[in-house]
Design a protein around this motif. Sequence first.
Motif, PDB file in Angstrom:
ATOM      1  N   VAL A 188      -0.763  14.197  76.734  1.00 54.56           N
ATOM      2  CA  VAL A 188       0.585  13.675  76.345  1.00 54.56           C
ATOM      3  C   VAL A 188       0.548  12.418  75.487  1.00 54.56           C
ATOM      4  N   SER A 191       3.709   6.410  75.511  1.00 49.65           N
ATOM      5  CA  SER A 191       4.938   5.842  74.659  1.00 49.65           C
ATOM      6  C   SER A 191       4.759   4.493  74.605  1.00 49.65           C
ATOM      7  N   SER A 195      11.029   4.743  76.670  1.00 48.85           N
ATOM      8  CA  SER A 195      10.809   6.168  77.041  1.00 48.85           C
ATOM      9  C   SER A 195       9.580   7.081  76.285  1.00 48.85           C
ATOM     10  N   ILE A 196       9.491   8.048  76.996  1.00 52.29           N
ATOM     11  CA  ILE A 196       8.629   9.115  75.888  1.00 52.29           C
ATOM     12  C   ILE A 196       9.542   9.638  75.110  1.00 52.29           C
ATOM     13  N   LEU A 197      10.910   9.774  75.078  1.00 47.59           N
ATOM     14  CA  LEU A 197      11.805  10.404  74.092  1.00 47.59           C
ATOM     15  C   LEU A 197      12.065   9.229  73.052  1.00 47.59           C
ATOM     16  N   THR A 328      10.490  18.790  72.615  1.00 48.82           N
ATOM     17  CA  THR A 328       9.248  18.998  72.747  1.00 48.82           C
ATOM     18  C   THR A 328       8.296  18.168  71.816  1.00 48.82           C
ATOM     19  N   ARG A 330       9.000  15.008  71.103  1.00 52.61           N
ATOM     20  CA  ARG A 330       8.952  13.679  71.590  1.00 52.61           C
ATOM     21  C   ARG A 330       8.136  13.463  72.681  1.00 52.61           C
ATOM     22  N   ILE A 331       7.921  14.728  73.371  1.00 53.30           N
ATOM     23  CA  ILE A 331       6.956  14.669  74.691  1.00 53.30           C
ATOM     24  C   ILE A 331       5.609  14.781  74.345  1.00 53.30           C
TER      25      ILE A 331
END
Length: 369
Positions: A188, A191, A195-197, A328, A330-331
């Motif tokens: 993954v 980030s 956040s991860i998004l 997906t 963004r993750i």
Amino acid sequence: MFGVAIQTTVPVIGLTVETFVLLLIAAAAGGAFGAAIGALPAFIFTGFVVFLGEGIAILNRELGGEALAVGQGELVGGLSGIIGFGAVTGPHIAFAGGVAASAYAGKKYPEMEPDGWDYHFGKNILYAFGTKPDILAVGAIFGVFGAVFNQFTGALLVIDGTGVTDSIALTVVVSAFVARAVFGYPLVGKSAGSSILDMSPFEREEPRTATDGGEDVEVPMEHEGRLATEPWLPHQYKWSGVTAIGIVGGILGGYIYILTGSIFLGYAISAISLLFLNLGVEKIPVTHHITLIGAVGAVVFLPNFSPVVALLAAGVFGAVSGLLGEVTQRIFYAHSGTHVDPPAMAIAIAMVGVAILEIVAVLPNAGYL
């Protein structure tokens, strides 16, 4: 003795050993082909072949299936199925082979990175690796993996005769994660935002201060200037724009299905449109996951509703698929160093939803599953 052995059926998938061996040899060549010309160009070829196959299928239906000397569906299967989605240009083989080749080259040959490429070289799916033997071998290995995984997944993930998801899309995703694991990339990544998004580090053009997942303290010299956050498409990541193109593409995919009976013609047109993106035309949207799921929306609504309602449903399905692709990416795409395909993730997830709703009798069918 050899003739008897060769006719033995491979467990689970039901192919004869001879057919299975033919598939594996062709898949190795198909994966190497994807590495040679690049993952994205290989997928564009998918679009052209499927477009031709679907066009012949439509003509065949219009002529009542009597005019083609090859017989009912035989030529169509050879183009759309066996070639377009098969060992020659199937995304799970040629595209996936090209993706794996880029992941490998990103670690082994960083000096090949072209000037002006701001992402990790492992994400460059436009790059054609030509005839470099070790890179072609990586493509070939992942081509074989894609063929085998797709065959067994397609056979195993079935409930009451309905596939649980699109096995080709799922294979593309799994193959990309396998490449990350094999070549030492984080699955993954870490980030750089809140956040991860969060894509705001990209908007601020923040440079990366550590390699993928914080594995090293400093960025290697060859990756200086790499962005901290790398959205899949710099021109197609804002929620409003993704929703808008999702509605538009979904409606067009649904309209094509309603008028022609082809679920995959819109998908093929979308894939062909990526030729312009590959040639450097700015802001060409990526829509094959949108037009395909939009067509599925029309398929599942048309039996019980009017074409107008089915077309509106196609727009909704297209928007949902577009948003799934964005979530997906963004993750799983933006924070690591290789390409994991957001459209394939969107298709796989969307078709799981369609399959479940068909199994519990909410929808009358499961589209092309």
